[in-house]
Design a protein around this motif. Structure first.
Motif, mmCIF file in Angstrom:
data_model
loop_
_atom_site.group_PDB
_atom_site.id
_atom_site.type_symbol
_atom_site.label_atom_id
_atom_site.label_comp_id
_atom_site.label_asym_id
_atom_site.label_seq_id
_atom_site.Cartn_x
_atom_site.Cartn_y
_atom_site.Cartn_z
ATOM 1 N N ALA A 77 37.403 52.295 48.250
ATOM 2 C CA ALA A 77 38.685 51.598 48.430
ATOM 3 C C ALA A 77 39.691 52.449 49.199
ATOM 4 N N ARG A 78 39.685 53.757 48.967
ATOM 5 C CA ARG A 78 40.649 54.633 49.644
ATOM 6 C C ARG A 78 40.404 54.634 51.152
ATOM 7 N N ARG A 81 41.396 51.270 52.722
ATOM 8 C CA ARG A 81 42.860 51.156 52.864
ATOM 9 C C ARG A 81 43.308 51.776 54.183
ATOM 10 N N SER A 117 30.091 49.073 39.855
ATOM 11 C CA SER A 117 31.261 48.519 39.177
ATOM 12 C C SER A 117 30.807 47.437 38.210
ATOM 13 N N GLU A 402 39.936 47.164 29.799
ATOM 14 C CA GLU A 402 41.123 47.535 30.564
ATOM 15 C C GLU A 402 41.566 48.962 30.249
ATOM 16 N N GLU A 409 33.919 54.154 38.695
ATOM 17 C CA GLU A 409 34.556 52.912 39.130
ATOM 18 C C GLU A 409 36.015 53.152 39.522
ATOM 19 N N ARG A 410 36.715 53.954 38.746
ATOM 20 C CA ARG A 410 38.113 54.233 39.078
ATOM 21 C C ARG A 410 38.222 55.033 40.367
ATOM 22 N N THR A 414 39.695 52.104 43.097
ATOM 23 C CA THR A 414 41.145 52.158 42.975
ATOM 24 C C THR A 414 41.672 53.273 43.867
ATOM 25 N N GLU A 415 42.986 53.336 43.984
ATOM 26 C CA GLU A 415 43.635 54.435 44.694
ATOM 27 C C GLU A 415 44.406 55.328 43.720
ATOM 28 N N GLU A 416 44.024 55.269 42.455
ATOM 29 C CA GLU A 416 44.652 56.144 41.460
ATOM 30 C C GLU A 416 44.355 57.600 41.787
#
Length: 471
Positions: A77-78, A81, A117, A402, A409-410, A414-416
């Motif tokens: 995802a990063r 983006r 995922s 959640e 997966e994170r 995600t972009e965390e």
């Protein structure tokens, strides 16, 4: 590609260095035109003016032959983006292969498939060479960006700032307003920071690898495949052609299995067959490939300072080269470029912007580097049976989807911040350990309602097992 100015436009100083009067101090210089360098140029030019990319190698789009870097990289995802920001995501997606999970071909003959995922999202495999060409084409077409190949940066003056460049015409000095080092693990740009006292750890990892071509037709082309063998591992990533790009990982030195122990071609083939018997049937010419393919080493870099005042910053492998096993080295480097520009745009003071970039990225880079190296040993040494800790983690993840999201997966979807992800994973480790100490291993197979009652609420942040209602 921009040509060097003709001789009559260059003057030579007393030190024998050509002074190029055509390069003004308004420009930004990026050292290294690899993947991260090209992305950094595409971000900077429309926001901060002209950018010159200096690359010591010749143009890879016009150079026949192979490449020394891994054939395949992973986009998460990063990375997407960043490619979307730069307007090249659609072009890149056309040359990617979506991968939905990894399949472990275990020593006992069984297989274990792990989705990337829980909702079926894929990561994307792309050939490094083709991605690099797309980014270079985009940079070359972008207003304000020029790329100079065959330009070796010998030194960087952090204060002026300026770079001393050597090419077939001799040496010349370029002055500029910013220098950004994107020139990899053995960075010439980083040397300027080290000369000012920056501590950089550059170490060769204890693993080496060979790239192995795997023919199409024998393996599922929608997932990554790997064969763990404790002290060695083979991994294969599907390509758009249907073939797979494989990599054999073993220790470089030490007792067998290692490249040092298998000194002869026949010894290496025998070592391979002993550890990966299934693959000798899947890759018929494996002995020939092992005898002819180069053995490459892996380098890790950690740097305690990334910027200098208001003139200089490092990005990508030049400050955080990492093992490839999480597939995030490139994605992290791309994210560096995005965060750098965000920080510069958010501050009227260039030094403050660079400092904010460094503060934002160093802990995250350290965290994903640690995770990447650890992930190799997790994959190469699969447990025969899941431990109580692993089973309990899995149940908590299912019961609280959640609250407890799998670490991989994170990272991938995600972009965390990587550092935040690692801290949360460590908290989950502690929670699992505490639950097992308090309630015993019987909790692993307890009904859902009891496990729910035993697990403390995440709020307030200081909640402990004493706050749970489990009896």
């Amino acid at each position: 590609m921009t040509r060097e100015p003709p001789a009559e436009q260059r003057t030579k100083g007393k030190d024998g260095v050509n002074r190029n009067g055509t390069d003004g101090a308004s420009e930004t210089v990026i050292v290294g035109a690899g993947l991260v360098g090209a992305v950094t140029a595409l971000y900077l030019a429309p926001r901060f003016g002209p950018v010159t990319l200096l690359e010591k190698r010749e143009d890879p789009r016009r150079t026949p032959g192979g490449q020394s870097r891994s054939l395949v990289v992973m986009l998460s995802a990063r990375g997407w983006r960043v490619l979307s920001d730069l307007g090249v995501a659609d072009a890149v997606r056309r040359i990617c292969v979506p991968l939905h999970g990894r399949c472990g071909h275990l020593p006992d003959g069984t297989t274990r498939v792990t989705p990337y995922s829980r909702d079926g999202q894929p990561i994307w495999a792309v050939e490094r060479r083709r991605l690099h060409h797309i980014l270079l084409d985009a940079a070359e077409a972008a207003p304000g960006v020029r790329i100079r190949f065959g330009q070796r940066v010998r030194s960087v003056d952090l204060d002026e700032p300026a770079v001393l460049v050597e090419n077939r015409h001799g040496s010349h000095r370029l002055t500029c307003r910013w220098v950004f080092g994107c020139d990899g693990a053995h960075s010439a740009a980083r040397a300027a920071l080290e000369a000012r006292g920056t501590r950089a750890e550059v170490r060769r990892l204890d693993l080496a690898y060979q790239e192995i071509d795997v023919p199409a037709g024998r393996l599922d082309p929608t997932i990554t495949h790997y064969w763990p063998s404790g002290k060695a591992m083979f991994a294969a990533h599907p390509l758009p052609s249907g073939k797979l790009s494989g990599s054999l990982f073993m220790r470089l030195d030490g007792p067998a299995p290692s490249y040092e122990a298998a000194r002869g071609d026949q010894d290496l083939a025998e070592t391979f067959a002993a550890h990966f018997p299934e693959l000798t049937g899947i890759v018929p010419d494996i002995a020939e490939q092992l005898a002819t393919k180069a053995v490459s080493t892996l380098t890790a870099v950690r740097c305690d300072r990334w910027v200098w005042r208001d003139t200089f910053a490092l990005l990508g492998d030049s400050c955080h080269a990492m093992a490839p096993f999480m597939g995030h080295g490139m994605n992290c480097g791309f994210e560096d470029a995005r965060v750098l520009v965000d920080c510069l745009e958010a501050s009227a003071d260039r030094a403050a912007g660079l400092a904010a970039y460094e503060k934002s990225r160093t802990e995250d880079a350290d965290s994903i580097s640690r995770l990447s190296y650890r992930h190799y040993y997790t994959m190469a040494n699969p447990a025969r049976e899941e431990t109580a800790e692993e089973v309990l983690r899995g149940r908590l993840t299912a019961l609280f989807p959640e609250r407890f999201v799998p670490l991989y997966e994170r990272c991938a979807f995600t972009e965390e911040g990587y550092a935040s992800i690692l801290r949360d994973d460590q908290r989950l480790d502690r929670l699992v350990a505490d639950l097992l100490v308090r309630y015993g291993t019987g909790l692993v197979s307890a009904p859902d309602d009891r496990l729910l009652a035993c697990t403390p609420s995440p709020t307030p942040a200081t909640a402990t097992l004493e706050d749970s209602g489990c009896t």
